[in-house]
Design a protein around this motif. Structure first.
Motif, PDB file in Angstrom:
ATOM      1  N   SER A  56      16.006  39.348 -27.509  1.00 21.84           N
ATOM      2  CA  SER A  56      16.299  39.268 -26.066  1.00 21.84           C
ATOM      3  C   SER A  56      16.210  40.645 -25.413  1.00 21.84           C
ATOM      4  O   SER A  56      17.033  41.007 -24.564  1.00 21.84           O
ATOM      5  N   GLY A  57      15.226  41.417 -25.824  1.00 21.71           N
ATOM      6  CA  GLY A  57      14.952  42.691 -25.178  1.00 21.71           C
ATOM      7  C   GLY A  57      15.708  43.882 -25.705  1.00 21.71           C
ATOM      8  O   GLY A  57      15.492  45.002 -25.251  1.00 21.71           O
ATOM      9  N   ILE A  58      16.592  43.677 -26.660  1.00 23.74           N
ATOM     10  CA  ILE A  58      17.409  44.765 -27.186  1.00 23.74           C
ATOM     11  C   ILE A  58      17.256  44.817 -28.707  1.00 23.74           C
ATOM     12  O   ILE A  58      17.306  43.782 -29.372  1.00 23.74           O
ATOM     13  N   PRO A  59      17.059  46.023 -29.276  1.00 20.00           N
ATOM     14  CA  PRO A  59      16.924  46.126 -30.730  1.00 20.00           C
ATOM     15  C   PRO A  59      18.095  45.471 -31.459  1.00 20.00           C
ATOM     16  O   PRO A  59      19.250  45.580 -31.039  1.00 20.00           O
ATOM     17  N   ALA A  60      17.783  44.811 -32.556  1.00 18.90           N
ATOM     18  CA  ALA A  60      18.795  44.060 -33.309  1.00 18.90           C
ATOM     19  C   ALA A  60      19.974  44.926 -33.739  1.00 18.90           C
ATOM     20  O   ALA A  60      21.109  44.449 -33.816  1.00 18.90           O
ATOM     21  N   VAL A  61      19.725  46.200 -34.010  1.00 19.54           N
ATOM     22  CA  VAL A  61      20.796  47.071 -34.479  1.00 19.54           C
ATOM     23  C   VAL A  61      21.936  47.160 -33.463  1.00 19.54           C
ATOM     24  O   VAL A  61      23.112  47.237 -33.841  1.00 19.54           O
ATOM     25  N   TYR A  62      21.606  47.097 -32.155  1.00 22.25           N
ATOM     26  CA  TYR A  62      22.662  47.198 -31.141  1.00 22.25           C
ATOM     27  C   TYR A  62      23.425  45.888 -30.994  1.00 22.25           C
ATOM     28  O   TYR A  62      24.641  45.884 -30.757  1.00 22.25           O
ATOM     29  N   TRP A  63      22.737  44.755 -31.143  1.00 22.15           N
ATOM     30  CA  TRP A  63      23.441  43.468 -31.182  1.00 22.15           C
ATOM     31  C   TRP A  63      24.446  43.481 -32.335  1.00 22.15           C
ATOM     32  O   TRP A  63      25.577  43.011 -32.218  1.00 22.15           O
ATOM     33  N   GLN A  64      23.976  43.992 -33.459  1.00 21.73           N
ATOM     34  CA  GLN A  64      24.822  44.045 -34.647  1.00 21.73           C
ATOM     35  C   GLN A  64      26.077  44.877 -34.384  1.00 21.73           C
ATOM     36  O   GLN A  64      27.196  44.478 -34.725  1.00 21.73           O
ATOM     37  N   ARG A  65      25.888  46.005 -33.740  1.00 22.15           N
ATOM     38  CA  ARG A  65      27.030  46.879 -33.444  1.00 22.15           C
ATOM     39  C   ARG A  65      27.966  46.238 -32.407  1.00 22.15           C
ATOM     40  O   ARG A  65      29.183  46.374 -32.501  1.00 22.15           O
ATOM     41  N   PHE A  66      27.382  45.528 -31.415  1.00 29.45           N
ATOM     42  CA  PHE A  66      28.200  44.788 -30.439  1.00 29.45           C
ATOM     43  C   PHE A  66      29.183  43.872 -31.161  1.00 29.45           C
ATOM     44  O   PHE A  66      30.396  43.923 -30.961  1.00 29.45           O
ATOM     45  N   LEU A  67      28.624  43.010 -31.981  1.00 34.24           N
ATOM     46  CA  LEU A  67      29.433  41.968 -32.613  1.00 34.24           C
ATOM     47  C   LEU A  67      30.452  42.545 -33.575  1.00 34.24           C
ATOM     48  O   LEU A  67      31.570  42.037 -33.708  1.00 34.24           O
ATOM     49  N   LYS A  68      30.080  43.619 -34.252  1.00 26.93           N
ATOM     50  CA  LYS A  68      31.007  44.243 -35.187  1.00 26.93           C
ATOM     51  C   LYS A  68      32.213  44.816 -34.451  1.00 26.93           C
ATOM     52  O   LYS A  68      33.345  44.705 -34.911  1.00 26.93           O
ATOM     53  N   ILE A  69      31.979  45.409 -33.284  1.00 27.82           N
ATOM     54  CA  ILE A  69      33.069  45.969 -32.488  1.00 27.82           C
ATOM     55  C   ILE A  69      34.113  44.907 -32.176  1.00 27.82           C
ATOM     56  O   ILE A  69      35.317  45.107 -32.341  1.00 27.82           O
ATOM     57  N   PHE A  70      33.672  43.735 -31.754  1.00 27.50           N
ATOM     58  CA  PHE A  70      34.608  42.685 -31.349  1.00 27.50           C
ATOM     59  C   PHE A  70      35.279  42.010 -32.534  1.00 27.50           C
ATOM     60  O   PHE A  70      36.401  41.541 -32.427  1.00 27.50           O
ATOM     61  N   SER A  71      34.595  41.978 -33.648  1.00 28.17           N
ATOM     62  CA  SER A  71      35.164  41.297 -34.815  1.00 28.17           C
ATOM     63  C   SER A  71      36.277  42.110 -35.455  1.00 28.17           C
ATOM     64  O   SER A  71      37.052  41.595 -36.249  1.00 28.17           O
ATOM     65  N   GLU A  72      36.361  43.382 -35.123  1.00 29.88           N
ATOM     66  CA  GLU A  72      37.358  44.238 -35.761  1.00 29.88           C
ATOM     67  C   GLU A  72      38.738  44.145 -35.112  1.00 29.88           C
ATOM     68  O   GLU A  72      39.682  44.777 -35.556  1.00 29.88           O
ATOM     69  N   GLY A  73      38.844  43.383 -34.021  1.00 27.02           N
ATOM     70  CA  GLY A  73      40.142  43.163 -33.402  1.00 27.02           C
ATOM     71  C   GLY A  73      40.716  44.378 -32.702  1.00 27.02           C
ATOM     72  O   GLY A  73      41.937  44.539 -32.626  1.00 27.02           O
ATOM     73  N   ALA A  74      39.845  45.245 -32.187  1.00 27.83           N
ATOM     74  CA  ALA A  74      40.308  46.444 -31.504  1.00 27.83           C
ATOM     75  C   ALA A  74      40.864  46.089 -30.119  1.00 27.83           C
ATOM     76  O   ALA A  74      40.601  45.015 -29.574  1.00 27.83           O
ATOM     77  N   SER A  75      41.611  47.034 -29.531  1.00 30.08           N
ATOM     78  CA  SER A  75      42.154  46.836 -28.195  1.00 30.08           C
ATOM     79  C   SER A  75      41.033  46.890 -27.172  1.00 30.08           C
ATOM     80  O   SER A  75      39.936  47.376 -27.438  1.00 30.08           O
ATOM     81  N   ALA A  76      41.330  46.408 -25.963  1.00 29.97           N
ATOM     82  CA  ALA A  76      40.317  46.401 -24.906  1.00 29.97           C
ATOM     83  C   ALA A  76      39.817  47.809 -24.600  1.00 29.97           C
ATOM     84  O   ALA A  76      38.618  48.024 -24.425  1.00 29.97           O
ATOM     85  N   ASP A  77      40.732  48.793 -24.556  1.00 32.89           N
ATOM     86  CA  ASP A  77      40.324  50.172 -24.259  1.00 32.89           C
ATOM     87  C   ASP A  77      39.416  50.720 -25.357  1.00 32.89           C
ATOM     88  O   ASP A  77      38.420  51.387 -25.090  1.00 32.89           O
ATOM     89  N   SER A  78      39.774  50.415 -26.588  1.00 33.23           N
ATOM     90  CA  SER A  78      38.974  50.892 -27.725  1.00 33.23           C
ATOM     91  C   SER A  78      37.593  50.257 -27.712  1.00 33.23           C
ATOM     92  O   SER A  78      36.587  50.921 -27.958  1.00 33.23           O
ATOM     93  N   VAL A  79      37.548  48.964 -27.411  1.00 33.56           N
ATOM     94  CA  VAL A  79      36.272  48.261 -27.341  1.00 33.56           C
ATOM     95  C   VAL A  79      35.388  48.872 -26.262  1.00 33.56           C
ATOM     96  O   VAL A  79      34.186  49.094 -26.456  1.00 33.56           O
ATOM     97  N   GLU A  80      35.991  49.150 -25.100  1.00 32.03           N
ATOM     98  CA  GLU A  80      35.241  49.736 -23.992  1.00 32.03           C
ATOM     99  C   GLU A  80      34.597  51.062 -24.404  1.00 32.03           C
ATOM    100  O   GLU A  80      33.428  51.324 -24.130  1.00 32.03           O
ATOM    101  N   LYS A  81      35.349  51.891 -25.089  1.00 33.49           N
ATOM    102  CA  LYS A  81      34.831  53.186 -25.526  1.00 33.49           C
ATOM    103  C   LYS A  81      33.690  53.014 -26.517  1.00 33.49           C
ATOM    104  O   LYS A  81      32.680  53.718 -26.459  1.00 33.49           O
TER     105      LYS A  81
END
Length: 304
Positions: free
Chosen positions: A244-269
Protein backbone atom coordinates in the motif's frame (compact mmCIF):
# COMPACT_ATOMS: atom_id res chain seq x y z
CA UNK A 1 36.32 -26.33 8.87
CA UNK A 2 35.53 -25.66 5.23
CA UNK A 3 32.28 -23.82 4.53
CA UNK A 4 29.68 -25.84 2.58
CA UNK A 5 28.84 -25.00 -1.01
CA UNK A 6 25.81 -25.44 -3.25
CA UNK A 7 25.69 -28.20 -5.85
CA UNK A 8 23.09 -26.57 -8.14
CA UNK A 9 20.70 -29.42 -7.54
CA UNK A 10 20.77 -32.95 -8.95
CA UNK A 11 23.16 -34.01 -11.68
CA UNK A 12 22.49 -32.64 -15.15
CA UNK A 13 21.98 -36.18 -16.46
CA UNK A 14 19.51 -37.19 -13.73
CA UNK A 15 16.45 -38.46 -15.57
CA UNK A 16 14.10 -36.11 -13.71
CA UNK A 17 16.31 -33.02 -14.03
CA UNK A 18 13.92 -31.31 -16.45
CA UNK A 19 11.06 -31.84 -14.00
CA UNK A 20 13.20 -30.38 -11.18
CA UNK A 21 13.91 -27.23 -13.21
CA UNK A 22 10.22 -26.82 -14.03
CA UNK A 23 9.24 -27.19 -10.38
CA UNK A 24 11.72 -24.42 -9.54
CA UNK A 25 10.10 -22.18 -12.16
CA UNK A 26 6.64 -23.04 -10.85
CA UNK A 27 7.57 -22.10 -7.29
CA UNK A 28 8.60 -18.64 -8.48
CA UNK A 29 5.46 -18.29 -10.62
CA UNK A 30 3.12 -19.42 -7.85
CA UNK A 31 2.63 -16.06 -6.02
CA UNK A 32 1.08 -14.46 -9.11
CA UNK A 33 -1.31 -17.39 -9.53
CA UNK A 34 -1.99 -18.21 -5.89
CA UNK A 35 -5.63 -18.81 -5.01
CA UNK A 36 -7.19 -19.42 -1.61
CA UNK A 37 -10.64 -19.21 -0.04
CA UNK A 38 -9.14 -17.83 3.16
CA UNK A 39 -10.09 -14.30 4.17
CA UNK A 40 -9.34 -12.47 7.41
CA UNK A 41 -11.62 -9.79 8.85
CA UNK A 42 -12.50 -8.37 12.23
CA UNK A 43 -9.06 -8.95 13.72
CA UNK A 44 -7.47 -6.16 15.74
CA UNK A 45 -4.27 -4.87 14.17
CA UNK A 46 -2.46 -5.56 17.44
CA UNK A 47 -3.56 -9.22 17.32
CA UNK A 48 -2.25 -9.90 13.83
CA UNK A 49 0.88 -11.54 15.17
CA UNK A 50 -1.21 -14.31 16.71
CA UNK A 51 -2.27 -15.42 13.23
CA UNK A 52 1.21 -16.45 12.20
CA UNK A 53 1.08 -20.08 13.32
CA UNK A 54 -2.54 -21.17 12.60
CA UNK A 55 -2.94 -19.16 9.42
CA UNK A 56 0.57 -20.04 8.30
CA UNK A 57 -0.30 -23.75 8.40
CA UNK A 58 -3.42 -23.16 6.31
CA UNK A 59 -1.45 -21.15 3.76
CA UNK A 60 1.19 -23.87 3.50
CA UNK A 61 -1.57 -26.37 2.71
CA UNK A 62 -2.95 -23.97 0.09
CA UNK A 63 0.51 -23.74 -1.49
CA UNK A 64 0.52 -27.51 -2.00
CA UNK A 65 -2.96 -27.39 -3.55
CA UNK A 66 -1.86 -24.60 -5.85
CA UNK A 67 1.25 -26.52 -6.92
CA UNK A 68 -0.94 -29.40 -8.02
CA UNK A 69 -3.30 -26.98 -9.78
CA UNK A 70 -0.30 -25.65 -11.74
CA UNK A 71 0.57 -29.06 -13.11
CA UNK A 72 0.62 -27.62 -16.64
CA UNK A 73 3.76 -25.70 -15.66
CA UNK A 74 5.80 -28.54 -14.17
CA UNK A 75 4.37 -31.43 -16.20
CA UNK A 76 3.22 -29.96 -19.52
CA UNK A 77 3.50 -33.29 -21.35
CA UNK A 78 1.67 -35.39 -18.75
CA UNK A 79 4.74 -37.53 -18.14
CA UNK A 80 4.13 -37.50 -14.37
CA UNK A 81 0.36 -37.79 -14.31
CA UNK A 82 0.43 -40.46 -11.59
CA UNK A 83 2.42 -38.15 -9.32
CA UNK A 84 1.21 -35.30 -7.15
CA UNK A 85 2.54 -33.10 -4.35
CA UNK A 86 1.42 -34.48 -1.00
CA UNK A 87 1.77 -32.73 2.37
CA UNK A 88 2.51 -34.91 5.38
CA UNK A 89 3.02 -34.11 9.03
CA UNK A 90 6.12 -35.06 11.03
CA UNK A 91 8.21 -36.22 8.09
CA UNK A 92 11.01 -34.72 6.05
CA UNK A 93 10.52 -33.18 3.60
CA UNK A 94 6.96 -32.34 4.56
CA UNK A 95 5.86 -32.04 0.91
CA UNK A 96 6.77 -34.84 -1.47
CA UNK A 97 6.15 -35.37 -5.15
CA UNK A 98 5.06 -38.98 -4.97
CA UNK A 99 2.75 -41.70 -6.23
CA UNK A 100 0.86 -44.57 -4.66
CA UNK A 101 0.19 -46.25 -7.99
CA UNK A 102 0.96 -49.98 -8.15
CA UNK A 103 3.79 -51.42 -10.21
CA UNK A 104 6.07 -48.45 -9.56
CA UNK A 105 9.61 -49.28 -8.41
CA UNK A 106 10.24 -48.37 -4.77
CA UNK A 107 13.00 -45.92 -5.67
CA UNK A 108 10.63 -44.10 -8.03
CA UNK A 109 7.73 -43.65 -5.61
CA UNK A 110 9.14 -40.33 -4.39
CA UNK A 111 10.84 -38.13 -6.96
CA UNK A 112 11.64 -35.02 -4.92
CA UNK A 113 10.69 -33.21 -1.75
CA UNK A 114 10.08 -29.68 -0.49
CA UNK A 115 10.44 -28.60 3.12
CA UNK A 116 7.81 -25.87 3.07
CA UNK A 117 7.64 -22.94 5.46
CA UNK A 118 5.42 -19.87 5.61
CA UNK A 119 6.43 -16.50 7.04
CA UNK A 120 4.09 -13.65 7.96
CA UNK A 121 6.11 -10.72 6.68
CA UNK A 122 4.80 -8.33 9.37
CA UNK A 123 5.83 -10.59 12.25
CA UNK A 124 7.43 -8.98 15.30
CA UNK A 125 10.85 -10.53 14.92
CA UNK A 126 11.43 -9.18 11.44
CA UNK A 127 12.69 -12.56 10.26
CA UNK A 128 11.33 -16.11 9.93
CA UNK A 129 11.40 -17.95 13.26
CA UNK A 130 10.96 -21.51 11.97
CA UNK A 131 13.47 -24.20 12.89
CA UNK A 132 14.96 -26.43 10.26
CA UNK A 133 16.84 -29.36 11.81
CA UNK A 134 16.88 -32.08 9.15
CA UNK A 135 20.25 -33.75 8.80
CA UNK A 136 22.11 -33.13 5.53
CA UNK A 137 22.28 -36.92 5.22
CA UNK A 138 18.51 -37.24 4.72
CA UNK A 139 18.42 -34.60 1.98
CA UNK A 140 18.43 -35.82 -1.61
CA UNK A 141 20.19 -33.55 -4.14
CA UNK A 142 16.81 -32.56 -5.60
CA UNK A 143 15.17 -31.65 -2.28
CA UNK A 144 14.43 -28.00 -1.53
CA UNK A 145 13.85 -25.71 1.42
CA UNK A 146 11.17 -23.20 0.36
CA UNK A 147 9.92 -20.27 2.43
CA UNK A 148 6.86 -18.35 1.20
CA UNK A 149 6.46 -14.92 2.81
CA UNK A 150 2.84 -13.83 2.97
CA UNK A 151 0.75 -10.85 3.94
CA UNK A 152 -2.87 -9.72 3.64
CA UNK A 153 -4.01 -7.83 0.56
CA UNK A 154 -5.48 -5.04 2.72
CA UNK A 155 -2.47 -5.06 5.06
CA UNK A 156 -4.36 -5.81 8.29
CA UNK A 157 -7.29 -7.68 6.73
CA UNK A 158 -8.34 -9.40 3.53
CA UNK A 159 -7.08 -12.43 1.64
CA UNK A 160 -3.58 -13.82 2.08
CA UNK A 161 -1.22 -13.13 -0.77
CA UNK A 162 2.17 -14.68 -1.35
CA UNK A 163 5.37 -12.82 -2.07
CA UNK A 164 8.41 -14.11 -3.92
CA UNK A 165 9.77 -17.25 -2.25
CA UNK A 166 13.13 -18.09 -0.76
CA UNK A 167 14.25 -21.27 -2.50
CA UNK A 168 17.36 -23.12 -1.39
CA UNK A 169 18.88 -26.57 -1.74
CA UNK A 170 17.75 -28.49 1.33
CA UNK A 171 21.12 -30.20 1.83
CA UNK A 172 23.08 -26.96 1.54
CA UNK A 173 20.72 -25.23 3.98
CA UNK A 174 21.27 -28.05 6.50
CA UNK A 175 25.04 -27.99 6.03
CA UNK A 176 25.10 -24.20 6.34
CA UNK A 177 23.05 -24.40 9.56
CA UNK A 178 25.52 -26.85 11.08
CA UNK A 179 28.52 -24.80 9.92
CA UNK A 180 27.03 -21.71 11.49
CA UNK A 181 26.49 -23.51 14.79
CA UNK A 182 29.95 -25.07 14.87
CA UNK A 183 32.05 -22.25 13.43
CA UNK A 184 30.40 -18.94 12.61
CA UNK A 185 28.86 -18.38 16.05
CA UNK A 186 32.34 -18.33 17.57
CA UNK A 187 31.49 -20.80 20.33
CA UNK A 188 33.71 -23.55 21.72
CA UNK A 189 33.32 -27.00 23.27
CA UNK A 190 29.84 -28.41 23.81
CA UNK A 191 28.32 -25.05 22.81
CA UNK A 192 29.53 -25.70 19.26
CA UNK A 193 28.82 -29.41 18.92
CA UNK A 194 26.11 -30.91 16.70
CA UNK A 195 24.87 -34.46 17.16
CA UNK A 196 24.13 -35.99 13.76
CA UNK A 197 20.95 -37.97 13.17
CA UNK A 198 21.33 -41.73 12.97
CA UNK A 199 19.27 -41.93 9.77
CA UNK A 200 21.38 -41.50 6.63
CA UNK A 201 18.90 -42.05 3.80
CA UNK A 202 16.49 -39.60 2.12
CA UNK A 203 12.75 -39.65 2.77
CA UNK A 204 12.67 -41.10 6.30
CA UNK A 205 9.46 -42.16 7.98
CA UNK A 206 7.96 -40.17 10.83
CA UNK A 207 9.12 -42.84 13.29
CA UNK A 208 12.78 -42.33 12.39
CA UNK A 209 15.00 -39.72 14.01
CA UNK A 210 16.09 -37.60 11.06
CA UNK A 211 16.95 -34.31 12.79
CA UNK A 212 20.40 -33.16 13.87
CA UNK A 213 20.53 -31.69 17.37
CA UNK A 214 22.80 -29.28 19.19
CA UNK A 215 24.56 -30.87 22.16
CA UNK A 216 23.98 -27.70 24.19
CA UNK A 217 21.17 -25.32 23.28
CA UNK A 218 19.53 -23.64 26.27
CA UNK A 219 17.85 -21.03 24.10
CA UNK A 220 16.42 -23.58 21.65
CA UNK A 221 17.99 -21.66 18.77
CA UNK A 222 19.54 -24.51 16.81
CA UNK A 223 17.86 -24.73 13.42
CA UNK A 224 16.81 -21.08 13.20
CA UNK A 225 18.07 -20.67 9.66
CA UNK A 226 17.41 -16.93 9.52
CA UNK A 227 19.79 -16.33 12.42
CA UNK A 228 22.58 -18.04 10.53
CA UNK A 229 22.50 -15.29 7.87
CA UNK A 230 21.49 -17.66 5.07
CA UNK A 231 18.39 -15.56 4.36
CA UNK A 232 19.70 -12.09 5.23
CA UNK A 233 19.88 -10.64 1.72
CA UNK A 234 16.51 -12.12 0.84
CA UNK A 235 14.85 -10.71 3.97
CA UNK A 236 16.35 -7.25 3.55
CA UNK A 237 15.22 -7.08 -0.05
CA UNK A 238 11.73 -8.30 0.77
CA UNK A 239 11.18 -5.77 3.55
CA UNK A 240 11.92 -2.99 1.09
CA UNK A 241 8.96 -4.03 -1.05
CA UNK A 242 5.99 -1.68 -0.82
CA UNK A 243 2.68 -2.62 0.72
CA UNK A 244 0.00 0.00 0.00
CA UNK A 245 2.76 2.40 -0.95
CA UNK A 246 4.93 1.97 2.12
CA UNK A 247 7.91 -0.40 2.53
CA UNK A 248 7.00 -3.50 4.52
CA UNK A 249 9.66 -2.78 7.14
CA UNK A 250 7.72 0.29 8.34
CA UNK A 251 4.41 -1.59 8.53
CA UNK A 252 6.27 -4.14 10.61
CA UNK A 253 7.58 -1.46 12.96
CA UNK A 254 4.09 0.13 13.21
CA UNK A 255 2.48 -3.08 14.39
CA UNK A 256 5.30 -3.97 16.75
CA UNK A 257 4.97 -0.60 18.50
CA UNK A 258 1.30 -1.19 19.28
CA UNK A 259 1.69 -4.81 20.26
CA UNK A 260 4.13 -3.92 23.02
CA UNK A 261 1.45 -2.22 25.11
CA UNK A 262 3.26 1.10 25.41
CA UNK A 263 1.56 4.28 26.64
CA UNK A 264 0.01 6.71 24.17
CA UNK A 265 2.87 9.20 24.63
CA UNK A 266 5.47 6.50 24.08
CA UNK A 267 3.68 5.24 20.99
CA UNK A 268 3.53 8.77 19.58
CA UNK A 269 7.28 9.20 19.99
CA UNK A 270 8.03 5.87 18.39
CA UNK A 271 5.72 6.64 15.47
CA UNK A 272 7.49 9.93 14.84
CA UNK A 273 10.79 8.09 14.88
CA UNK A 274 9.51 5.59 12.30
CA UNK A 275 8.30 8.41 10.08
CA UNK A 276 11.63 10.22 10.36
CA UNK A 277 13.49 7.07 9.38
CA UNK A 278 11.17 6.61 6.42
CA UNK A 279 11.78 10.17 5.21
CA UNK A 280 15.54 9.69 5.49
CA UNK A 281 15.15 6.54 3.41
CA UNK A 282 13.55 8.60 0.64
CA UNK A 283 9.80 8.36 1.23
CA UNK A 284 8.22 10.40 -1.58
CA UNK A 285 5.84 13.30 -0.94
CA UNK A 286 2.74 11.43 -2.10
CA UNK A 287 3.63 8.41 0.02
CA UNK A 288 4.27 10.74 2.94
CA UNK A 289 0.58 11.68 2.88
CA UNK A 290 -0.36 8.01 2.95
CA UNK A 291 2.03 7.55 5.82
CA UNK A 292 0.39 10.38 7.77
CA UNK A 293 -3.08 8.94 7.29
CA UNK A 294 -1.88 5.59 8.58
CA UNK A 295 -0.31 7.24 11.61
CA UNK A 296 -3.59 8.97 12.35
CA UNK A 297 -5.50 5.71 12.13
CA UNK A 298 -3.03 4.02 14.44
CA UNK A 299 -3.31 6.88 16.93
CA UNK A 300 -7.05 6.28 17.02
CA UNK A 301 -6.41 2.64 17.85
CA UNK A 302 -4.28 3.69 20.82
CA UNK A 303 -6.95 6.07 22.06
CA UNK A 304 -9.59 3.31 22.20
Amino acid sequence: MTAPSRTNGPAADWKHRELYDRVLDTLHALPARFRTALRIAGISATDLFTLNTPLGAAIESSVVENLNDLRELWDPDGKYEIYSFVRQAQVFPDVRLQTSAPNVAEEERIIMGIELKGWFILSKEGEPSFRYKASPNVCAPQDLLVVFPWGLDEVISGAPRLMRPFVEEARFAAEHRNHYWKVLRGKQGDDAKVISAAVKEPYPTKNQKFNDEAKKDKGNNFGRVARGALMTDFINGLLEQHISGIPAVYWQRFLKIFSEGASADSVEKKLKSVRSDAEKAGLSADRSEVFDSILEGLRELVAK
